[in-house]
Design a protein around this motif. Sequence first.
Motif, mmCIF file in Angstrom:
data_model
loop_
_atom_site.group_PDB
_atom_site.id
_atom_site.type_symbol
_atom_site.label_atom_id
_atom_site.label_comp_id
_atom_site.label_asym_id
_atom_site.label_seq_id
_atom_site.Cartn_x
_atom_site.Cartn_y
_atom_site.Cartn_z
ATOM 1 N N MET A 1 -70.363 34.016 25.326
ATOM 2 C CA MET A 1 -71.174 35.233 25.434
ATOM 3 C C MET A 1 -71.432 35.619 26.889
ATOM 4 S SD MET A 1 -71.634 36.479 22.477
ATOM 5 C CE MET A 1 -72.959 37.624 22.790
ATOM 6 N N THR A 2 -71.608 34.588 27.734
ATOM 7 C CA THR A 2 -71.851 34.891 29.151
ATOM 8 C C THR A 2 -70.688 35.665 29.746
ATOM 9 O OG1 THR A 2 -73.200 32.902 29.387
ATOM 10 C CG2 THR A 2 -72.340 33.889 31.406
ATOM 11 N N GLY A 3 -69.461 35.253 29.411
ATOM 12 C CA GLY A 3 -68.298 35.954 29.917
ATOM 13 C C GLY A 3 -68.241 37.391 29.441
ATOM 14 N N LEU A 4 -68.619 37.617 28.179
ATOM 15 C CA LEU A 4 -68.628 38.973 27.640
ATOM 16 C C LEU A 4 -69.653 39.830 28.372
ATOM 17 C CD1 LEU A 4 -67.794 41.108 25.593
ATOM 18 C CD2 LEU A 4 -69.469 40.131 23.999
ATOM 19 N N ARG A 5 -70.849 39.295 28.581
ATOM 20 C CA ARG A 5 -71.894 40.056 29.294
ATOM 21 C C ARG A 5 -71.455 40.398 30.706
ATOM 22 N NH1 ARG A 5 -75.472 36.588 26.442
ATOM 23 N NH2 ARG A 5 -75.600 35.160 28.218
ATOM 24 N N GLU A 6 -70.811 39.443 31.366
ATOM 25 C CA GLU A 6 -70.347 39.698 32.736
ATOM 26 C C GLU A 6 -69.279 40.785 32.757
ATOM 27 O OE1 GLU A 6 -69.088 35.885 34.100
ATOM 28 O OE2 GLU A 6 -71.120 35.222 34.612
ATOM 29 N N ARG A 7 -68.392 40.760 31.768
ATOM 30 C CA ARG A 7 -67.355 41.798 31.708
ATOM 31 C C ARG A 7 -67.963 43.170 31.418
ATOM 32 N NH1 ARG A 7 -64.611 37.710 28.924
ATOM 33 N NH2 ARG A 7 -65.050 38.678 26.893
ATOM 34 N N GLN A 8 -68.965 43.191 30.537
ATOM 35 C CA GLN A 8 -69.631 44.456 30.225
ATOM 36 C C GLN A 8 -70.360 44.995 31.450
ATOM 37 O OE1 GLN A 8 -72.013 43.156 26.885
ATOM 38 N NE2 GLN A 8 -70.549 43.987 25.391
ATOM 39 N N LYS A 9 -71.010 44.109 32.183
ATOM 40 C CA LYS A 9 -71.714 44.520 33.403
ATOM 41 C C LYS A 9 -70.727 45.052 34.438
ATOM 42 C CE LYS A 9 -74.900 42.888 36.967
ATOM 43 N NZ LYS A 9 -75.712 41.743 37.472
ATOM 44 N N ALA A 10 -69.603 44.342 34.604
ATOM 45 C CA ALA A 10 -68.588 44.788 35.565
ATOM 46 C C ALA A 10 -68.017 46.138 35.148
ATOM 47 C CB ALA A 10 -67.480 43.746 35.676
ATOM 48 N N ASN A 11 -67.827 46.344 33.853
ATOM 49 C CA ASN A 11 -67.294 47.605 33.350
ATOM 50 C C ASN A 11 -68.260 48.748 33.618
ATOM 51 O OD1 ASN A 11 -67.213 49.566 30.696
ATOM 52 N ND2 ASN A 11 -65.179 49.014 31.409
#
Length: 204
Positions: A1-11
């Motif tokens: 989930m952390t990786g998903l949140r980081e990708r969403q934030k970067a997006n």
Amino acid sequence: MTGLRERQKANRTRRILEAAAQLFREAGYGAIRIDDIARVAEVSVGTFYNYFETKGDLLLAIVVMEVQEVLDSGTAIVADPPPTVAEALSRLIGSYYDHSLYYLSKEMWRTAMAITIEAPATPFSDRFTELDRRLAEQVCALITELQARSIARPDIDPRAMGEVIFNNLNMMFIEFVKNDPMTLAALNAHVARQNAPLAAMLTR
């Protein structure tokens, strides 16, 4: 989930930066409101402020994005430069100039430069200065690489010469952004002419 949140934030960050760059280029930095940027980026105003506190912070982030891409491109040139000093300098400096208006307009560059002059002891100014330092170091690294390949003379201080070349290309870029009619082709030609005697001096 952390990786998903980081990708969403970067997006979301990327969407905000690209929306702002588009709007600033189309209408001018001063004419655009935070609401306009949030709408085009498809985020709420509240979400925008989770990422950037001011338009100035956003402008600096766009400059950082621009310069980081330029540095990445320059790294490849330094690692495998053209076979002559003049060509190597033209390739590296041309990569800087030719990418300089990808995200930013001349008006945006002028605004960013003005902020650094008006508020020199601020995080904005410090980060802008740091970007210049990294670009200057890359020019110095190119001279060092050319010396290692026996293309450039070994008896010339690569840092001193690199700083001279960077200071000139930086000043010429300032003149370029001050002059709206001036083209990138004209800028590259002017700087190539100015660098010709330096290249001759450096050539082994």
